[in-house]
Design an enzyme around this catalytic site. Structure first.
Site, PDB file in Angstrom:
ATOM      1  N   LYS A  10       0.820  -1.216   0.000  1.00 14.54           N
ATOM      2  CA  LYS A  10       0.000   0.000   0.000  1.00 14.54           C
ATOM      3  C   LYS A  10       0.860   1.276   0.000  1.00 14.54           C
ATOM      4  O   LYS A  10       2.075   1.222   0.253  1.00 14.54           O
ATOM      5  CB  LYS A  10      -0.948  -0.037   1.202  1.00 14.54           C
ATOM      6  CG  LYS A  10      -1.981  -1.171   1.126  1.00 14.54           C
ATOM      7  CD  LYS A  10      -3.046  -1.012   2.201  1.00 14.54           C
ATOM      8  CE  LYS A  10      -4.076  -2.135   2.108  1.00 14.54           C
ATOM      9  NZ  LYS A  10      -5.195  -1.909   3.062  1.00 14.54           N
ATOM     10  N   TYR A  50     -12.501  -2.260  -4.331  1.00 15.44           N
ATOM     11  CA  TYR A  50     -13.048  -2.405  -2.980  1.00 15.44           C
ATOM     12  C   TYR A  50     -14.572  -2.359  -2.959  1.00 15.44           C
ATOM     13  O   TYR A  50     -15.168  -2.027  -1.937  1.00 15.44           O
ATOM     14  CB  TYR A  50     -12.473  -1.316  -2.077  1.00 15.44           C
ATOM     15  CG  TYR A  50     -11.065  -1.592  -1.583  1.00 15.44           C
ATOM     16  CD1 TYR A  50     -10.796  -2.705  -0.777  1.00 15.44           C
ATOM     17  CD2 TYR A  50     -10.008  -0.745  -1.895  1.00 15.44           C
ATOM     18  CE1 TYR A  50      -9.512  -2.958  -0.304  1.00 15.44           C
ATOM     19  CE2 TYR A  50      -8.716  -0.995  -1.428  1.00 15.44           C
ATOM     20  CZ  TYR A  50      -8.482  -2.103  -0.623  1.00 15.44           C
ATOM     21  OH  TYR A  50      -7.221  -2.355  -0.149  1.00 15.44           O
ATOM     22  N   ASN A 113      -2.199   0.298   6.569  1.00 10.32           N
ATOM     23  CA  ASN A 113      -1.767  -0.982   7.153  1.00 10.32           C
ATOM     24  C   ASN A 113      -0.839  -1.779   6.217  1.00 10.32           C
ATOM     25  O   ASN A 113      -0.717  -2.990   6.321  1.00 10.32           O
ATOM     26  CB  ASN A 113      -2.971  -1.809   7.630  1.00 10.32           C
ATOM     27  CG  ASN A 113      -3.865  -2.283   6.508  1.00 10.32           C
ATOM     28  OD1 ASN A 113      -3.724  -1.861   5.358  1.00 10.32           O
ATOM     29  ND2 ASN A 113      -4.785  -3.164   6.826  1.00 10.32           N
ATOM     30  N   HIS A 116      -2.258  -5.438   1.492  1.00 10.18           N
ATOM     31  CA  HIS A 116      -3.554  -6.083   1.290  1.00 10.18           C
ATOM     32  C   HIS A 116      -3.291  -7.504   0.809  1.00 10.18           C
ATOM     33  O   HIS A 116      -2.334  -7.740   0.066  1.00 10.18           O
ATOM     34  CB  HIS A 116      -4.372  -5.347   0.218  1.00 10.18           C
ATOM     35  CG  HIS A 116      -5.543  -6.151  -0.271  1.00 10.18           C
ATOM     36  ND1 HIS A 116      -6.743  -6.188   0.388  1.00 10.18           N
ATOM     37  CD2 HIS A 116      -5.666  -7.000  -1.329  1.00 10.18           C
ATOM     38  CE1 HIS A 116      -7.562  -7.022  -0.251  1.00 10.18           C
ATOM     39  NE2 HIS A 116      -6.928  -7.524  -1.300  1.00 10.18           N
ATOM     40  N   GLU A 127      -9.490 -10.591  -7.834  1.00  2.24           N
ATOM     41  CA  GLU A 127      -8.524  -9.503  -7.636  1.00  2.24           C
ATOM     42  C   GLU A 127      -7.335  -9.630  -8.593  1.00  2.24           C
ATOM     43  O   GLU A 127      -6.851  -8.628  -9.114  1.00  2.24           O
ATOM     44  CB  GLU A 127      -8.067  -9.485  -6.177  1.00  2.24           C
ATOM     45  CG  GLU A 127      -9.187  -9.072  -5.229  1.00  2.24           C
ATOM     46  CD  GLU A 127      -8.842  -9.177  -3.760  1.00  2.24           C
ATOM     47  OE1 GLU A 127      -9.732  -8.906  -2.930  1.00  2.24           O
ATOM     48  OE2 GLU A 127      -7.694  -9.540  -3.417  1.00  2.24           O
TER      49      GLU A 127
HETATM   50  P1  CMP Z   1      -7.701  -4.366   3.148  1.00  8.82           P
HETATM   51  O1  CMP Z   1      -7.297  -5.780   3.354  1.00  8.82           O
HETATM   52  O2  CMP Z   1      -7.008  -3.643   2.048  1.00  8.82           O
HETATM   53  O3  CMP Z   1      -9.284  -4.295   2.886  1.00  8.82           O
HETATM   54  C1  CMP Z   1     -10.073  -3.183   3.225  1.00  8.82           C
HETATM   55  C2  CMP Z   1      -9.308  -2.162   4.018  1.00  8.82           C
HETATM   56  O4  CMP Z   1     -10.089  -1.206   4.698  1.00  8.82           O
HETATM   57  C3  CMP Z   1      -8.518  -2.860   5.104  1.00  8.82           C
HETATM   58  O5  CMP Z   1      -7.450  -3.555   4.525  1.00  8.82           O
HETATM   59  C4  CMP Z   1      -8.148  -1.679   6.000  1.00  8.82           C
HETATM   60  O6  CMP Z   1      -6.932  -1.046   5.623  1.00  8.82           O
HETATM   61  C5  CMP Z   1      -9.296  -0.676   5.747  1.00  8.82           C
HETATM   62  N1  CMP Z   1     -10.126  -0.477   6.931  1.00  8.82           N
HETATM   63  C6  CMP Z   1     -10.306   0.686   7.579  1.00  8.82           C
HETATM   64  N2  CMP Z   1     -11.142   0.543   8.606  1.00  8.82           N
HETATM   65  C7  CMP Z   1     -11.515  -0.763   8.639  1.00  8.82           C
HETATM   66  C8  CMP Z   1     -12.348  -1.545   9.486  1.00  8.82           C
HETATM   67  N3  CMP Z   1     -13.022  -1.012  10.520  1.00  8.82           N
HETATM   68  N4  CMP Z   1     -12.489  -2.870   9.203  1.00  8.82           N
HETATM   69  C9  CMP Z   1     -11.860  -3.430   8.151  1.00  8.82           C
HETATM   70  N5  CMP Z   1     -11.046  -2.738   7.321  1.00  8.82           N
HETATM   71  C10 CMP Z   1     -10.867  -1.418   7.565  1.00  8.82           C
END
Ligand code: CMP
Length: 140
Positions: A10, A50, A113, A116, A127
């Protein structure tokens, strides 16, 4: 069984020059990088990717963050690749991620974070196809 999974480094991790460190985690875990490229997602691309989260309160932030800078997208291949990648990434919220996982070691927040990874075979297939042609993937 040998599986493929889809992965993103990311914007937060790319900006902090962590691409190599993250790729090293994949390879050390037996996940081969069989396709890879750097892209800067458009809003439309991020919203489509998403789409399943469209109704969630964090969706606008998520799209904003994922389009804030370039990312690396890659296909990882190996035994049990989907679960293995989720294991080495750690929990979605880095504050809850186990020591030694990518998110524990590198990530800053639940939005930023660092990585992904696909959560299931159907999402992995969707994906991968969203970003790669089969001709761009090099199993070996
Ligand atoms: P990712 O695996 O990329 O999929 C969706 C993303 O939304 C997740 O990682 C997080 O970075 C982001 N996100 C932010 N808030 C939340 C939440 N409350 N629950 C899950 N994903 C979240």
């Amino acid at each position: 069984a040998i599986e493929r999974t889809f992965s993103i480094v990311k914007p937060d991790a790319v900006a902090r020059d962590l691409i190599g460190k993250v790729y090293s985690r994949f390879e050390s875990a037996g996940l081969k990088i069989v396709a890879s490229k750097m892209i800067h997602m458009t809003k439309e691309q991020a919203e489509g990717f998403y789409g399943e989260h469209k109704e969630r309160p964090f969706f606008p932030n998520l799209v904003e963050f994922m389009t804030s800078g370039p990312v690396m997208v890659q296909v990882l291949e190996g035994d049990n690749a989907i679960a293995k990648n989720r294991e080495i990434m750690g929990a979605t919220n880095p504050a809850e991620a186990a020591a030694g996982t990518i998110r524990h070691d590198f990530a800053k927040s639940i939005d930023a974070n660092s990585v992904h990874g696909s959560d299931a075979p159907a999402s992995a297939a969707r994906e991968i196809a969203y970003f790669f042609e089969e001709s761009e993937i090099f199993s070996r």
